[in-house]
Design a protein around this motif. Structure first.
Motif, PDB file in Angstrom:
ATOM      1  N   UNK A  46       0.831  -1.200   0.000  1.00  0.00           N
ATOM      2  CA  UNK A  46       0.000   0.000   0.000  1.00  0.00           C
ATOM      3  C   UNK A  46       0.866   1.252   0.000  1.00  0.00           C
ATOM      4  N   UNK A  47       0.557   2.161  -0.909  1.00  0.00           N
ATOM      5  CA  UNK A  47       1.186   3.475  -0.921  1.00  0.00           C
ATOM      6  C   UNK A  47       0.452   4.401   0.034  1.00  0.00           C
ATOM      7  N   UNK A  48       1.090   5.496   0.400  1.00  0.00           N
ATOM      8  CA  UNK A  48       0.510   6.465   1.317  1.00  0.00           C
ATOM      9  C   UNK A  48       0.251   7.773   0.560  1.00  0.00           C
ATOM     10  N   UNK A  49      -0.968   7.954   0.065  1.00  0.00           N
ATOM     11  CA  UNK A  49      -1.420   9.171  -0.626  1.00  0.00           C
ATOM     12  C   UNK A  49      -1.207   9.146  -2.139  1.00  0.00           C
ATOM     13  N   UNK A  50      -1.075   8.009  -2.763  1.00  0.00           N
ATOM     14  CA  UNK A  50      -0.936   7.960  -4.224  1.00  0.00           C
ATOM     15  C   UNK A  50      -2.310   7.986  -4.875  1.00  0.00           C
ATOM     16  N   UNK A  51      -2.530   8.951  -5.759  1.00  0.00           N
ATOM     17  CA  UNK A  51      -3.822   9.105  -6.400  1.00  0.00           C
ATOM     18  C   UNK A  51      -4.059   8.131  -7.534  1.00  0.00           C
ATOM     19  N   UNK A  52      -5.327   8.020  -7.937  1.00  0.00           N
ATOM     20  CA  UNK A  52      -5.738   7.080  -8.985  1.00  0.00           C
ATOM     21  C   UNK A  52      -4.937   7.246 -10.266  1.00  0.00           C
TER      22      UNK A  52
END
Length: 484
Positions: A46-52
């Motif tokens: 899981x990334x932290x704050x990566x947008x679509x």
């Protein structure tokens, strides 16, 4: 719709037509003589704050993510993948429990998940898995005796930060705090690769969670290689995404080198919408439960089951728990969990193409309660200094037991904050219990044209209002402790 929004949705449409979903088999679907194969290893990234749209495979104009793009090409892509919340801690709770995070008393960032919840790690551990978690947890304590540390969540091995971290972080390794040198995301992958290598030859399958601290601000980490994105808007944010991408490449290469990639499930996503609303996949960005705050990249790989293609059926982080139990052939009833009621569903038939709809709406609710600040390095440094001198540890009352024994009784008709009900393709918003907005996400993906006042939609509006209200009342009963 703006020209930028129209361009990115046209790009998404072309990509969707270019890739057709191929059949995939679950363990339960195999002929009887083949079901004796080993349970799959499982890795959640899981990334932290990566947008679509902050990935190369959706046509970002300059961002370089070759490893994630390769994973999308080799695996199965969820074009409409949702985080359960628009901020970090709640979405992480949804992954662990399969439930809307308010149910587990994680309504916002910095809250501790109740130890009464039965987690994915606990279910898989009961089914014979060795478990590990590395990176940003932000769901509890890093102290050794806290019921809310990763051991209390079902993890055998862990090295974690309490919130985001960047270079030279303080991390808690199974309760002992260390001051580490290096880039935080690289250190996380170092630990992940060591865990995979150690357990790759065991007869025991492994479940590993890798939760990167990037690309959360202040964006101090930089990728290997020549300088990137100089002069670009939000250059530091995009540099950390490329650094993260490089670490995903390291993980996938290690699985191949160890010759265990075939029967290893790798599931990649982000914890909430990104920091750039132009690439968020919808209206607004992180912190909002309009589409841009919830839509994130979503990819799953499992070479042994030939997971290829893509789907635009809406799925979300609450689905991870029941889906992985299904893929691993684990009967939920045999593992004392998960805690009921679940908000996620088993989406294996969506992945296989047997189903073209999820059938169960998705409920979102933000700002039920405010968040709480968590200064990871500051807290862990203070603990480390006390551990080194043998002095009593700080934060005992506040940080070890926070939220554990609190069962406040909220009124069942509580409507504080902003809730939404995604009954695809319709989405109903309820803002502080008073204002309602209704959108058709196929016709209006940017949620610009409110149909709540449209006479043609009044029956739909009333029906969705009733469903959302019933769900919100269920969530309040859960946070009140009625599920235990």
């Amino acid at each position: 719709m703006t020209r930028i929004a129209l361009t990115r949705y046209l790009a998404w449409f072309v990509l969707s037509l270019a890739c057709l979903s191929l059949p995939v088999l679950r363990a339960a679907d195999l002929p009887q003589h083949e079901t004796a194969i080993a349970k799959p290893n499982i890795v959640l990234v899981m990334a932290d704050d990566q947008g679509w749209g902050d990935v190369g495979y959706y046509g970002h104009p300059f961002l370089q993510t070759p490893e994630i793009d390769a994973m999308a090409k080799d695996g199965f892509v969820f074009d409409r993948f949702y985080a359960a919340a628009p901020v970090c801690s709640p979405t992480r709770a949804s992954v662990m429990t399969g439930r809307n995070p308010i149910r587990s008393k994680v309504p916002n960032h910095g809250r501790y998940m109740r130890p009464q919840e039965h987690t994915l790690a606990e279910s898989l551990k009961a089914a014979g898995y060795v478990t590990g978690i590395f990176g940003k947890v932000h769901l509890g304590s890093g102290q050794p005796d806290s019921p809310c540390n990763p051991s209390g969540m079902g993890f055998d091995e862990w090295c974690v930060g309490l919130n985001f971290f960047d270079n030279d972080p303080y991390l808690s390794r199974n309760g002992k705090v260390e001051h580490c040198e290096g880039k935080g995301s690289v250190l996380v992958m170092d630990d992940a690769i060591e865990f995979v290598s150690k357990h790759s030859t065991s007869n025991q399958p492994f479940f590993m969670t890798v939760w990167f601290p990037s690309p959360h601000d202040p964006h101090q980490e930089v990728p290997d290689g020549p300088p990137l994105y100089t002069g670009k808007k939000q250059a530091g944010y995009y540099r950390e995404i490329t650094l993260l991408d490089q670490q995903v490449g390291r993980l996938r290469k290690q699985l191949r080198d160890l010759k265990i990639e075939d029967n290893t499930i790798v599931w990649y996503c982000s914890d909430n919408g990104g920091l750039n609303d132009e690439t968020s996949g919808g209206r607004e960005k992180k912190g909002s439960i309009y589409e841009g705050g919830l839509r994130v990249p979503g990819i799953i790989e499992w070479p042994a089951r030939e997971l290829h293609g893509r789907t635009d059926v809406p799925v979300w982080t609450c689905d991870i728990y029941p889906t992985l139990l299904s893929m691993a052939g684990v009967d939920p009833d045999s593992t004392d969990g998960p805690t009921d009621p679940l908000d996620g569903i088993d989406i294996t038939k969506i992945i296989s193409g047997e189903s073209t709809s999820r059938g169960q709406p998705m409920g979102f609710w933000h700002q039920f309660q405010p968040g709480q600040l968590t200064y990871s390095d500051r807290i862990l440094k203070a603990i480390m200094e006390k551990q080194q001198t043998g002095a009593p540890l700080p934060h005992n009352a506040h940080r070890m037991q926070k939220d554990v024994d609190e069962f406040p009784r909220f009124a069942e008709n509580t409507t504080t904050g902003h809730a939404a009900w995604n009954d695809w393709p319709w989405k109903l918003h309820r803002i502080n219990g008073k204002k309602f907005e209704l959108y058709n996400l196929v016709d209006d993906p940017m949620e610009e044209h409110d149909l709540a006042g449209d006479p043609k939609q009044q029956l739909r509006l009333v029906r969705m209002q009733k469903a959302l209200d019933q769900w919100m009342r269920s969530v309040v009963r859960s946070i009140n402790g009625d599920d235990y």
